[in-house]
Write a protein that holds these residues in place. Structure first.
Motif, mmCIF file in Angstrom:
data_model
loop_
_atom_site.group_PDB
_atom_site.id
_atom_site.type_symbol
_atom_site.label_atom_id
_atom_site.label_comp_id
_atom_site.label_asym_id
_atom_site.label_seq_id
_atom_site.Cartn_x
_atom_site.Cartn_y
_atom_site.Cartn_z
ATOM 1 N N ASP A 72 57.191 55.776 -84.563
ATOM 2 C CA ASP A 72 58.200 55.539 -83.526
ATOM 3 C C ASP A 72 58.548 54.052 -83.589
ATOM 4 O O ASP A 72 57.899 53.220 -82.944
ATOM 5 C CB ASP A 72 57.637 55.918 -82.159
ATOM 6 N N LEU A 73 59.558 53.720 -84.381
ATOM 7 C CA LEU A 73 59.900 52.318 -84.591
ATOM 8 C C LEU A 73 60.378 51.656 -83.305
ATOM 9 O O LEU A 73 60.109 50.464 -83.078
ATOM 10 C CB LEU A 73 60.979 52.191 -85.672
ATOM 11 N N ALA A 74 61.085 52.398 -82.469
ATOM 12 C CA ALA A 74 61.610 51.808 -81.240
ATOM 13 C C ALA A 74 60.479 51.294 -80.346
ATOM 14 O O ALA A 74 60.609 50.233 -79.722
ATOM 15 C CB ALA A 74 62.458 52.828 -80.492
ATOM 16 N N ARG A 75 59.388 52.053 -80.296
ATOM 17 C CA ARG A 75 58.251 51.638 -79.465
ATOM 18 C C ARG A 75 57.134 50.996 -80.285
ATOM 19 O O ARG A 75 56.090 50.644 -79.736
ATOM 20 C CB ARG A 75 57.709 52.840 -78.693
ATOM 21 N N LEU A 93 51.980 49.981 -92.205
ATOM 22 C CA LEU A 93 52.727 49.310 -91.148
ATOM 23 C C LEU A 93 53.625 48.213 -91.711
ATOM 24 O O LEU A 93 54.769 48.040 -91.272
ATOM 25 C CB LEU A 93 51.760 48.726 -90.115
ATOM 26 N N ALA A 94 53.105 47.479 -92.696
ATOM 27 C CA ALA A 94 53.884 46.381 -93.275
ATOM 28 C C ALA A 94 55.182 46.879 -93.902
ATOM 29 O O ALA A 94 56.198 46.174 -93.877
ATOM 30 C CB ALA A 94 53.042 45.635 -94.307
ATOM 31 N N GLU A 95 55.164 48.083 -94.447
ATOM 32 C CA GLU A 95 56.374 48.647 -95.038
ATOM 33 C C GLU A 95 57.490 48.805 -94.009
ATOM 34 O O GLU A 95 58.671 48.844 -94.359
ATOM 35 C CB GLU A 95 56.063 50.027 -95.651
ATOM 36 N N HIS A 96 57.117 48.866 -92.733
ATOM 37 C CA HIS A 96 58.094 49.062 -91.662
ATOM 38 C C HIS A 96 58.192 47.838 -90.753
ATOM 39 O O HIS A 96 58.680 47.936 -89.627
ATOM 40 C CB HIS A 96 57.720 50.299 -90.841
ATOM 41 N N GLY A 97 57.722 46.684 -91.240
ATOM 42 C CA GLY A 97 57.827 45.448 -90.477
ATOM 43 C C GLY A 97 56.900 45.378 -89.281
ATOM 44 O O GLY A 97 57.190 44.688 -88.306
#
Length: 430
Positions: A72-75, A93-97
């Motif tokens: 859940d990128l938004a949260r 997690l690093a792959e998604h900033g």
């Protein structure tokens, strides 16, 4: 099949090793053991120094349950399977900033194992890894699947955030992540007394401060990590090789060997180690800075005490070691972390300093631990569940504020003690 933990402090001959590859497979494994009237203990990578994962009967290996379940990128929330290692979590997690807010210096543990034993990093304004758990899924003793979250049995979250594998089998966890960040790392060898005198100031001025102290010396090796956006200024591959392989691995191993063969040389060896340990300044992604290579095996005892008590406690340890003429050739590690709400947490309800004593695995740790432990207990110490200590359930009940509530939760979720072992009976009671 013989099971041994990483530190070689515990071994077992499980009656069977169950290796499910799915959550439903975990459920069937639990039912199988339940129907046979047995017990089982979940195991990750075996990085606990205590007997937390040691089984009396069956052992449940979660190594095949790895990977990202949902994001859940938004949260900034990520759900990962329980067997995913911290190293793998950091990469995912690093792959998604994103990143885990604070890590310890070992990332080989599974996320479930780290959470279940109270693994923590450092930073007085930050918390343990378990504090970032906002939801989790467990397979319970009856073979059922229980979801715990902020909306589903939220009353169980403080227990699940450090569950010792005694409540059920964690099969996935949802972590509250933070935006990815870099750390400016500054490591230096300085005088011990100025560090002790300015302990609270150093914690307040530095995002993540810790230090190592080599017994018999007046030196501290400080690690000051400050959050930043970059630019990155990483160590060179050659520099990293020299640091992690030649100095940390081969060099430290050589000093330990000499110290074991010639104990009289320990103070001199510790002076050499303290002056050569600091790595200067560099800027790298947070998970690369937090984590250090740990190829030399050791045994560890760690206690959490009120953060303000650390200087007095370490000075007492120094005096006791000198009086007993005990000079371990492995440094003490001193860190601090913010309060959390996990029922069994060493940091439950209070900002906490950690003093960790280490001994090379080829040496008997008991003389050192027997000397240090009473001092930490006198300073309202609470032992780290994944590390070595001498306390039993009756003593822990007096020291850990959430102990009775945790036992009540255990009675609800595992009344027949399917997840029990000799170790859980020692630390939690029957």
């Amino acid at each position: 099949m013989t099971w041994r933990n990483w530190a070689r402090s515990h071994r077992a001959e499980p009656s069977v090793v169950l290796e499910p590859t799915t959550i439903d497979g975990v459920r069937r494994a639990v039912e199988r053991v339940r129907d046979a009237g047995g017990t089982l203990r979940p195991v990750g990578t075996g990085h606990s120094f205590s007997a937390a994962a040691r089984p009396d009967d069956a052992q449940l290996d979660l190594g095949a349950l790895t990977g990202l379940v949902s994001l859940d990128l938004a949260r900034r929330r990520a759900t990962v399977l329980a067997g995913t290692t911290i190293r793998e979590c950091s990469a995912l997690l690093a792959e998604h900033g994103l990143a885990i807010d604070a890590l310890g210096d070992v990332d080989a543990q599974t996320i479930a194992g780290a959470i279940s034993t109270g693994t923590h990093g450092t930073g007085i304004l930050h918390q343990s890894i378990g504090a970032s758990v906002v939801a989790a899924t467990l397979v319970t003793a009856d073979g059922g699947v229980l979801r715990v979250s902020e909306t589903q049995r939220p009353d169980l979250l403080p227990a699940v955030r450090l569950g010792l594998g005694a409540l059920g089998v964690l099969v996935d966890v949802t972590l509250q992540a933070v935006p990815a960040f870099a750390l400016e790392a500054v490591e230096a060898t300085v005088g011990l007394e100025p560090v002790l005198d300015d302990w609270m100031g150093l914690l307040r001025r530095t995002d993540h401060f810790e230090f190592y102290w080599f017994a018999g010396t007046a030196l501290a090796v400080t690690k000051s990590n400050t959050r930043c956006d970059g630019p990155l200024q990483p160590r060179s591959p050659i520099g990293r090789f020299v640091d992690e392989r030649l100095l940390t691995d081969l060099g430290h191993r050589a000093l330990l060997t000499i110290g074991a063969l010639a104990p009289a040389s320990s103070r001199i060896l510790n002076e050499v180690a303290a002056r050569g340990m600091a790595r200067g300044r560099f800027v790298e992604p947070s998970h690369d800075v937090f984590v250090a290579d740990r190829s030399v095996r050791f045994r560890e005892m760690e206690y959490g005490i009120p953060v303000e008590a650390m200087p007095a406690a370490l000075r007492e340890i120094d005096r006791a070691l000198r009086q007993a003429d005990v000079v371990p050739t492995f440094p003490f590690e001193i860190r601090a972390i913010g309060a959390d709400d996990a029922l069994l947490s060493t940091a439950h309800g209070r900002d906490t300093a950690y003093i960790a004593a280490h001994r090379w695995w080829r040496e008997d740790p008991r003389p050192l631990f027997d000397l240090v432990e009473p001092i930490l207990l006198a300073h309202d110490g609470r032992p780290h569940w994944g590390k070595l200590h001498s306390l039993r359930a009756e003593q822990l009940a007096e020291r850990v504020p959430g102990f009775s509530r945790f036992v009540e939760t255990r009675d609800e979720l595992d009344p027949e003690r399917r997840f029990a072992s000799a170790w859980t009976r020692r630390v939690l009671g029957a």
